[in-house]
Write a protein that holds these residues in place. Sequence first.
Motif, PDB file in Angstrom:
ATOM      1  N   ALA A   1       1.236  -1.258   0.048  1.00 12.25           N
ATOM      2  CA  ALA A   1       0.051  -0.299  -0.023  1.00 12.25           C
ATOM      3  C   ALA A   1       0.326   1.529  -0.037  1.00 12.25           C
ATOM      4  O   ALA A   1       0.671   2.354  -0.457  1.00 12.25           O
ATOM      5  N   PHE A   2       2.441   1.234   0.865  1.00 10.83           N
ATOM      6  CA  PHE A   2       2.969   2.472   0.494  1.00 10.83           C
ATOM      7  C   PHE A   2       3.324   2.944  -0.621  1.00 10.83           C
ATOM      8  O   PHE A   2       3.130   4.059  -1.418  1.00 10.83           O
ATOM      9  N   LEU A   3       3.636   1.956  -1.260  1.00 15.18           N
ATOM     10  CA  LEU A   3       4.185   1.661  -2.788  1.00 15.18           C
ATOM     11  C   LEU A   3       3.203   2.354  -3.906  1.00 15.18           C
ATOM     12  O   LEU A   3       3.760   3.240  -4.408  1.00 15.18           O
ATOM     13  N   ILE A   4       2.774   1.305  -3.332  1.00 11.38           N
ATOM     14  CA  ILE A   4       1.147   1.891  -4.608  1.00 11.38           C
ATOM     15  C   ILE A   4       0.412   3.777  -4.024  1.00 11.38           C
ATOM     16  O   ILE A   4       0.389   3.911  -5.193  1.00 11.38           O
ATOM     17  N   ILE A   5       0.733   3.926  -2.766  1.00 14.51           N
ATOM     18  CA  ILE A   5       0.440   5.823  -2.784  1.00 14.51           C
ATOM     19  C   ILE A   5       1.290   6.415  -3.189  1.00 14.51           C
ATOM     20  O   ILE A   5       1.347   7.412  -3.764  1.00 14.51           O
TER      21      ILE A   5
ATOM     22  N   ASP B   1      -1.262  11.281  -5.836  1.00 14.16           N
ATOM     23  CA  ASP B   1      -0.384  12.536  -5.525  1.00 14.16           C
ATOM     24  C   ASP B   1      -0.371  13.243  -3.879  1.00 14.16           C
ATOM     25  O   ASP B   1      -0.033  13.965  -3.267  1.00 14.16           O
ATOM     26  N   TYR B   2      -0.224  11.998  -2.530  1.00 12.02           N
ATOM     27  CA  TYR B   2      -0.323  11.074  -1.744  1.00 12.02           C
ATOM     28  C   TYR B   2       1.041  10.734  -1.412  1.00 12.02           C
ATOM     29  O   TYR B   2       1.846  10.301  -1.878  1.00 12.02           O
TER      30      TYR B   2
ATOM     31  N   GLY C   1      -1.110  12.843   4.073  1.00 12.56           N
ATOM     32  CA  GLY C   1      -0.619  14.295   2.514  1.00 12.56           C
ATOM     33  C   GLY C   1      -0.605  14.359   1.340  1.00 12.56           C
ATOM     34  O   GLY C   1      -0.298  13.315   1.206  1.00 12.56           O
ATOM     35  N   LYS C   2      -0.441  15.519   1.082  1.00 10.21           N
ATOM     36  CA  LYS C   2      -0.429  15.779  -0.289  1.00 10.21           C
ATOM     37  C   LYS C   2       1.188  15.510  -0.272  1.00 10.21           C
ATOM     38  O   LYS C   2       2.030  16.568   0.462  1.00 10.21           O
ATOM     39  N   LYS C   3       1.530  14.777  -1.498  1.00  2.93           N
ATOM     40  CA  LYS C   3       3.508  15.301  -1.400  1.00  2.93           C
ATOM     41  C   LYS C   3       3.706  16.351  -1.556  1.00  2.93           C
ATOM     42  O   LYS C   3       5.562  16.501  -1.061  1.00  2.93           O
ATOM     43  N   GLU C   4       3.410  17.820  -1.531  1.00  2.00           N
ATOM     44  CA  GLU C   4       4.409  19.084  -2.056  1.00  2.00           C
ATOM     45  C   GLU C   4       3.925  19.738  -0.758  1.00  2.00           C
ATOM     46  O   GLU C   4       5.116  20.165  -0.974  1.00  2.00           O
TER      47      GLU C   4
ATOM     48  N   ALA D   1      -5.994  12.847   3.462  1.00  2.00           N
ATOM     49  CA  ALA D   1      -6.870  11.681   3.062  1.00  2.00           C
ATOM     50  C   ALA D   1      -6.910  10.873   3.679  1.00  2.00           C
ATOM     51  O   ALA D   1      -5.514  10.687   4.554  1.00  2.00           O
ATOM     52  N   ARG D   2      -7.201   9.892   4.484  1.00  8.04           N
ATOM     53  CA  ARG D   2      -7.295   8.454   4.767  1.00  8.04           C
ATOM     54  C   ARG D   2      -6.788   7.839   3.835  1.00  8.04           C
ATOM     55  O   ARG D   2      -7.383   6.950   2.773  1.00  8.04           O
TER      56      ARG D   2
END
Length: 180
Positions: free
Chosen positions: A87-91, A96-97, A114-117, A126-127
């Motif tokens: 899941a970490f890799l998919i996100i 964009d999270y 959180g947002k990547k930027e 997001a959850r």
Amino acid sequence: MEIKNIELLSNTDFGSYILPNMYLYYAEAAAICFEENNFHGAVNLKIENHEKEIALFQFKWSTVNQQIKDMHNDLVYETEYGAYCIAFLIIHYLTDYKVIRRSKRKTGFDYWLGKKETDYPFTDAARLEISGILKGNSTDIAHRIKVKKKQIKQSDSQNLPAYIIVTEFSKPISKLFLKE
């Protein structure tokens, strides 16, 4: 469709938001789950969103040694932790999270995104709810997603999107569901 080659047991550059040793522990668990299903050193994992294949992750790893097997000896935990890794890799690669923190118990989800930027201090954007199935089928996956959709309702008052990612390790597939 995106194809991503990933060395599973090496540190993926998540930036400063996932502890490398935590990721590596979860990645070892994923390798254990794949090897338990007779995938040794490499496997392709499909990622689907609403029955449509959106990506293919091609994992490679050195066969796990006995010490790793001994420290990951409970397949119930390893299935959960291995699913966290996936899941970490998919996100990380497909959204964009970024994963920013573990959620507290009884919230109905596992991690805050959180947002990547954005940088620290992060804003919860997001959850993420994660689940793993060591050996199952499409019916098991569909049932698990249904259960997780109900579970995540506990935190709907946050008015934030929620990702549900269910990974099945014997016929490697991850189902991604986004609740807006």
